[in-house]
Write a protein that holds these residues in place. Structure first.
Motif: not given
Length: 644
Positions: A129, A133, A136, A347, A368, A370-371
């Motif tokens: 992860n 990230l 990303d 995050l 994850n 993601g953002s």
């Protein structure tokens, strides 16, 4: 997020009831989830010269953490971790979260490596992860997110599809629900809202499809095929809350049928159950709970059911999913498990993750999302379905800034299944003929340019499991010293096929293909014979040479000398010449079949120089005795380097 609200509201009454057992006022506030007052009282205690126990110091660190004072929380966690051994894995997770939130990711990774006893899966999940990230590049990730009309000033969370409507949980005040004086929050209730064509929710009202209760009703899951609703509710004794011997009131999971019948599915006065989800295909009822066997805080479990009856003990999803943090809100859709976790490598507080359910029901590394959907705040209660267009839509909850209340429900649309597409290489390496597991076999994955993507070694049972971001071309290499090796390259079509089942690979020991002969290490192949005085290869000879090719391809580092011998019949010089021609003919064939010059370091024809028996010139021998001297040896010159 309102995971905290969810557990704190129903514990508040019990905590106050047993407050006389707490050592200080700070403890009372802490266990009532009043963290700011707890900090103030703990500081008063220290200012008055009263000794703080390590447990109280941890409570103070947790209070800093809960009030987002991460610098102070980090310092206190680190001091306690340095000087005492009472730091649980759950608090270790909080320490790493605090470090991460103060922009000290490298320290987080260093602590992760230094901590003994952590599950291998946790370390692998973290590395994967972090990699995702860090790369990303597109924060939007295809998500279009919008707030909803039904959100109010209180907490609204845990949406669930209900035909063309949506059910959700809320702490908003209603006539049927009591309100806590200290918190101003109502007991949770389930509401229903209408969904328009754009996904917006409106006209929220208390849901009447389940038995009424003045206490908690929350986190519903509606099963369309049967009309049943799974939901969480307070344990009650008649019309009153039911407490265990420690004064705790826990939450249970019940099921209400469309005919009005209700029954409890999971109930224990000392254990709370959260976020039910029923998977029709597997007949598993997933949920969150904080049993003693948890890997940290709250873990995700399932029970096997049959026609609505629970048929098994709760089964923990294991360290691939559950961490030293809290895992909640499971949701299965099209072969993937979505859930939320506050593990340190995310995050924010709670992030939404996705794990693929494999053919053997094992789970891939949770990734994850993601953002594009996760923030430094809390995201949870994620649900998804196919949209009227070709894409997907759904809802989730978050306490991110800009909302209307403590938690809001958000809608989203996304073009396809969210989350990074990954490739999983998994299976087992064994040694024939009995398929005994091989440990410490090197497994590596490289891309089309030969760049290393990932490497690992097999476990004690010979198994391996590696996951990488999707790429069109991947080469899998499996090797162990003194064993054969495997190298295979996959393209998009074969990658898709490879995902369907684990791959079992057999590696042979080099000792299995060799034997001692005439004081040398040679390949163990059948003897073969040329026609008298000839060096022409026959089909029978080629069959044996093809086996030589197979052996060398299994062990590409092998270096051979080809030694050919004749019997004593015929002239000595002619026997020497024909044996040399035979060795050269064998070498030419082996090279033609794919071996390299580096595999054949020497050829030699000895003629009748090394007769094995008494059948020398002038000695009468039977044919079978002469035949013992007609032989070709494939001598392994570098057998010591190969591990023998």
């Amino acid at each position: 997020m309102k995971f905290k609200l969810f557990i704190s509201i129903f514990l508040l009454t019990a905590s106050l009831a047993i407050s006389q057992e707490f050592a200080s006022k700070g403890d009372q506030y802490f266990y009532s989830y009043n963290y700011e007052d707890a900090i103030r009282e703990y500081h008063k205690q220290m200012a008055n010269g009263k000794i703080m126990t390590n447990h109280q110091l941890l409570n103070l660190a947790d209070s800093y953490f809960k009030t987002r004072q991460y610098d102070k929380a980090t310092k206190l966690y680190l001091d306690i971790n340095k000087n005492d051994t009472i730091m649980s894995d759950h608090r270790f997770n909080k320490m790493l979260q605090s470090l991460a939130k103060t922009s000290e990711k490298e320290r987080v990774r260093a602590f992760l490596k230094s901590k003994e006893g952590l599950a291998n899966e946790l370390v692998e999940n973290a590395d994967f992860n972090y990699q995702m990230l860090d790369s990303d590049k597109e924060p939007a990730s295809g998500f279009f997110i919008f707030n909803l009309d039904i959100n109010g000033s209180q907490a609204d969370f845990s949406p669930s599809f209900y035909n063309d409507k949506v059910l959700f949980s809320s702490s908003r005040k209603s006539k049927s629900k009591r309100v806590y004086g200290p918190s101003g929050e109502s007991y949770l209730d389930i509401y229903v809202a209408e969904a328009d064509t754009g996904g917006n929710l409106k006209n929220a009202s208390v849901f009447k499809g389940i038995p009424d209760s003045p206490y908690h009703k929350s986190t519903p899951y509606y099963l369309a095929n049967s009309g049943s609703i799974y939901y969480v509710l307070s344990n009650m004794d008649g019309k009153n809350l039911a407490f265990d011997e420690k004064g705790k009131n826990a939450l249970s999971i019940g099921m209400a049928y469309d005919n009005g019948f209700f029954r409890f599915l999971l109930k224990d006065l000392s254990t709370s159950f959260y976020y039910p989800f029923f998977d029709e295909e597997s007949e598993r009822l997933y949920f969150s709970a904080n049993f003693e066997d948890s890997y940290g805080g709250t873990d995700i479990y399932y029970v096997v059911t049959n026609n609505g009856q629970v048929m098994s003990q709760p089964i923990n999803l294991g360290p691939r999913i559950n961490t030293p943090g809290n895992e909640i809100a499971p949701y299965v859709f099209e072969g993937s498990l979505y859930f939320s976790s506050d593990v340190f490598y995310g995050l924010g507080g709670m992030d939404i993750y996705k794990s693929n359910i494999l053919s053997d029901q094992s789970l891939s590394i949770p990734v994850n999302l993601g953002s594009g959907i996760n923030t430094k705040y809390d995201e949870f209660g994620f649900i998804i379905k196919k949209d009227i267009t070709d894409g997907m839509m759904g809802y989730f909850s978050s306490n991110r800034p800009g909302g209307k209340g403590a938690d809001d429900i958000y809608g989203y649309r996304v073009s396809g299944q969210p989350g990074l597409q990954t490739i999983i290489f998994r299976g087992k390496v064994v040694q024939p003929p009995y398929d005994e597991p091989l440990q410490d076999v090197n497994i590596s994955l490289t891309d089309a340019n030969g760049n290393l993507l990932k490497q690992a070694v097999t476990r004690r049972d010979g198994s391996y499991h590696m996951e990488i971001p999707y790429t069109d071309v991947v080469t899998l290499s499996i090797a162990k010293k003194s064993f054969s090796s495997l190298t295979e390259t996959y393209n998009p079509k074969t990658l898709e096929e490879m995902q369907k089942a684990p791959k079992q690979v057999q590696l042979s020991s080099i000792g299995d293909i060799m034997r001692d002969r005439e004081g040398k290490k040679v390949l163990d192949v059948n003897d073969f014979y040329f026609a008298s005085g000839k060096s022409t290869l026959t089909p029978d000879i080629n069959l044996v040479l093809d086996r030589v090719v197979e052996m060398v391809q299994m062990f590409p580092e092998i270096q051979l000398s080809i030694e050919t011998h004749t019997d004593s019949r015929g002239g000595r010089s002619s026997n020497k010449r024909v044996s040399e021609k035979r060795s050269e003919a064998i070498k030419a064939y082996l090279l033609q079949k794919g071996l390299s010059e580096s595999n054949i370091v020497k050829t030699a024809g000895f003629g009748e120089e090394k007769i094995l028996n008494n059948c020398k010139d002038g000695v009468y021998c039977l044919d079978f005795l002469h035949k013992q001297n007609l032989r070709t040896l494939f001598v392994v010159e570098n057998y010591e380097e190969l591990g023998l």
